[in-house]
Design an enzyme around this catalytic site. Structure first.
Site, PDB file in Angstrom:
ATOM      1  N   GLY A  48       0.808   5.551   1.065  1.00 14.14           N
ATOM      2  CA  GLY A  48       0.163   6.618   1.812  1.00 14.14           C
ATOM      3  C   GLY A  48       0.821   7.950   1.554  1.00 14.14           C
ATOM      4  O   GLY A  48       1.739   8.063   0.720  1.00 14.14           O
ATOM      5  N   GLY A  49       0.367   8.973   2.275  1.00 17.05           N
ATOM      6  CA  GLY A  49       0.916  10.301   2.068  1.00 17.05           C
ATOM      7  C   GLY A  49       2.334  10.461   2.579  1.00 17.05           C
ATOM      8  O   GLY A  49       3.097  11.272   2.055  1.00 17.05           O
ATOM      9  N   ASP A  56      -7.573   9.051  14.619  1.00 17.40           N
ATOM     10  CA  ASP A  56      -7.780   8.816  13.181  1.00 17.40           C
ATOM     11  C   ASP A  56      -8.377   7.431  12.955  1.00 17.40           C
ATOM     12  O   ASP A  56      -7.913   6.681  12.099  1.00 17.40           O
ATOM     13  CB  ASP A  56      -6.470   8.965  12.423  1.00 17.40           C
ATOM     14  CG  ASP A  56      -6.687   9.136  10.910  1.00 17.40           C
ATOM     15  OD1 ASP A  56      -7.811   9.537  10.521  1.00 17.40           O
ATOM     16  OD2 ASP A  56      -5.757   8.863  10.139  1.00 17.40           O
ATOM     17  N   GLY A  73       0.820  -1.200   0.000  1.00 20.05           N
ATOM     18  CA  GLY A  73       0.000   0.000   0.000  1.00 20.05           C
ATOM     19  C   GLY A  73       0.855   1.252   0.000  1.00 20.05           C
ATOM     20  O   GLY A  73       2.052   1.226   0.307  1.00 20.05           O
ATOM     21  N   LYS A  92       6.498  -0.787   7.106  1.00 23.00           N
ATOM     22  CA  LYS A  92       6.091   0.579   6.761  1.00 23.00           C
ATOM     23  C   LYS A  92       7.345   1.436   6.699  1.00 23.00           C
ATOM     24  O   LYS A  92       8.088   1.542   7.681  1.00 23.00           O
ATOM     25  CB  LYS A  92       5.115   1.109   7.809  1.00 23.00           C
ATOM     26  CG  LYS A  92       4.594   2.508   7.535  1.00 23.00           C
ATOM     27  CD  LYS A  92       3.558   2.911   8.591  1.00 23.00           C
ATOM     28  CE  LYS A  92       2.970   4.273   8.317  1.00 23.00           C
ATOM     29  NZ  LYS A  92       1.935   4.634   9.329  1.00 23.00           N
TER      30      LYS A  92
END
Length: 523
Positions: A25-26, A139, A23, A45
């Protein structure tokens, strides 16, 4: 919408072999790696090279520390390692969840009410664990909930988390569709009830297949969503299989005013548990490690006192079986086996087989008013790191369901015994459903000259034997409940610096309580 970019290159990490991108992400990409020893698949990550400023690095370090602190919980993604790769990029080695996460499922799949309730309760237990450790997530949304290989939801991405002492400041990075109105203001302010809002919004999304204030086919830009979140009422999910009690629990969790929401993630979990019981679904336990229990709860567990008894309350439906039925009869036969009721499976918190469901579901009242019982000898029972926390938020309890075996007589009242015997079918089990206990009305608090707040309320459907379960609501803590006979209580020495709020439920003589408690605050 975020512009498309090329994924970064996975870094070389000693002892790990990069496999593929999972994946983007920002601020980071996530890759699948194969760990060599022990041999297993892991998710890694990795921060993007272009985002390695001091603030982002600090947030990444905070995320690593917080997730490591909480990852012992079964509904929080486990962190195995955090380090800096040879090229200078920080990375996290995490549990690999191979199943599609909620972000990929909620729009494309019709998630059942039963599964949505299970997910909501398990996530709420994870969030309650974080709150008791002094951590706000800030979040919570479907995209931040992964699914483990065993089917458990696993909360991840604590990158913008804060301590529960946080009250104002920047809310950068929050996802608007699932954010509470107080965190979308120019001066964001919030506490644990902000996470409660996002929990409710996430469960709502699983049922509605859209975010709560998204209008299908309408304008759903950031400004449109913020305006609806701040001013528009929550619309129903649009599903006929969602009971009114679940819609009410979601609406309460997403109240505009934080004071009117469930006061904790645990309270929200208990509201969902009551819906499970109403629907006769297997109960989902709330998992709270002993190391985050309050002093009062630990003391209660040690001495077998009231606190422990309330925390371990289990509610079960009653199942009656025809004693004259032939156990070897064909289940399709229209005789004594025509109606079969099966109990919901239940496991005792101490690991022993659960006793047969043989009593009316009820809320365990405090010792002053509940029938006395001999506490089990806890010294002979194993202590667990996790405890089954299943009860009723501030006295709220599911609609009582009474199931009893009864012979159905079809003969007239004046028929002779012989004719009555011929007309009567074989005994079958029948279900009698009681009505819900209503919520108290007109709950009002008045501050007196001495600073005490006197609360009064009404009972819309009074019955003989009614009593009232009440407690003071304080953010981040579980209210201490008391039972009174009159519709008035006084909270002494409250002062006028901040509002004083209480929750009140009606308790019937058979120990059923209001499905939803009333909440009221002082002026």
């Amino acid at each position: 919408m975020t512009s498309r970019r090329e994924p970064s290159t996975p870094p070389d990490i000693p002892g790990y072999e990069a496999r593929r991108l999972l994946g983007m992400g920002g601020f980071a990409d996530v890759f699948l790696y194969q760990q060599q020893m022990p041999r297993r698949s892991v998710a890694v990550k990795v921060l993007l090279a272009g985002t390695l400023g001091p603030e982002v690095r600090s947030r990444f370090q905070t995320e690593a520390d917080l997730m490591a602190q909480l990852s012992h919980h079964p509904s929080i993604v486990t962190i195995y390692q955090a380090a800096i790769a040879g090229d200078g990029r920080p990375y996290l080695v995490m549990e690999y969840c191979s199943r599609p996460g909620l972000g990929a499922r909620y729009r494309s799949e019709r998630i059942s009410v039963a599964e949505a309730l299970r997910i909501g309760i398990r996530l709420a237990s994870a969030v309650e664990t974080a709150h008791r450790a002094g951590i706000l997530h800030r979040d919570i949304k479907p995209a931040n909930v992964l699914i483990t290989d065993f089917g458990w939801p696993a909360l991840t991405d604590f990158g913008i988390a804060a301590t529960t002492g946080w009250s104002s400041g920047s809310a950068v990075g929050m996802s608007i569709p699932w954010s509470p109105p107080e965190l979308l203001a120019e001066d964001p302010q919030g506490d644990v009830r902000g996470d409660v809002y996002s929990l409710g919004a996430t469960v709502y999304s699983l049922l509605a297949r859209r975010s709560p204030f998204e209008v299908p086919g309408g304008a759903n830009g950031a400004a449109d969503l913020i305006a609806r979140i701040e001013r528009s009422p929550l619309a129903p999910t649009g599903r006929t299989d969602v009971p009114a009690s679940l819609q009410a629990a979601l609406a309460r969790s997403m109240e505009k005013d934080p004071a009117h929401r469930h006061h904790s993630a645990l309270a929200f979990a208990r509201a969902l548990q009551q819906v499970e019981l109403e629907l006769m679904l297997p109960g989902t336990p709330v998992e709270l490690p002993e190391d985050v229990l309050t002093d009062a709860e630990q003391a209660g567990d040690a001495d077998g006192g009231e606190a422990a008894d309330q925390q371990l309350t289990r509610l079960r439906p009653v199942v009656s079986i025809d004693p004259d039925a032939d156990p070897d009869a064909d289940p399709a036969d229209d005789g004594a086996q025509a109606t079969r009721l099966r109990p919901v499976a239940s496991i005792s918190p101490d690991g022993a087989p659960a006793r047969p469901a043989s009593a009316v579901p009820s809320y365990a009242l405090p010792a002053a008013s509940a029938p006395s019982a001999t506490a089990p000898d806890r010294s002979t029972q194993p202590r667990h790191r996790r405890r089954l926390v299943l009860g009723a938020v501030a006295g709220a309890v599911v609609v009582g369901v009474l199931v009893g075996a009864a012979a159905l007589s079809l003969g007239g009242g004046d028929a002779p015994p012989e004719a009555e015997a011929e007309a009567s079918p074989a005994p079958t089990a029948t279900v009698a459903v009681t009505t819900a206990v209503p919520t108290p009305v007109d709950l009002v608090g008045t501050t007196g000259p001495d600073g005490a707040v006197v609360f009064t309320w009404g009972n819309p459907e009074p019955q003989d034997g009614d009593r009232y379960l009440w407690g003071v609501v304080q953010t981040g803590t579980q209210p201490r409940m008391e039972v009174v006979d009159e519709r008035v209580v006084s909270v002494p020495g409250a002062g006028t610096a901040a509002p004083v709020c209480i929750e009140v439920s009606i308790v019937r003589a058979d120990r059923r309580a209001s499905t939803t408690p009333a909440v009221g605050c002082s002026p």
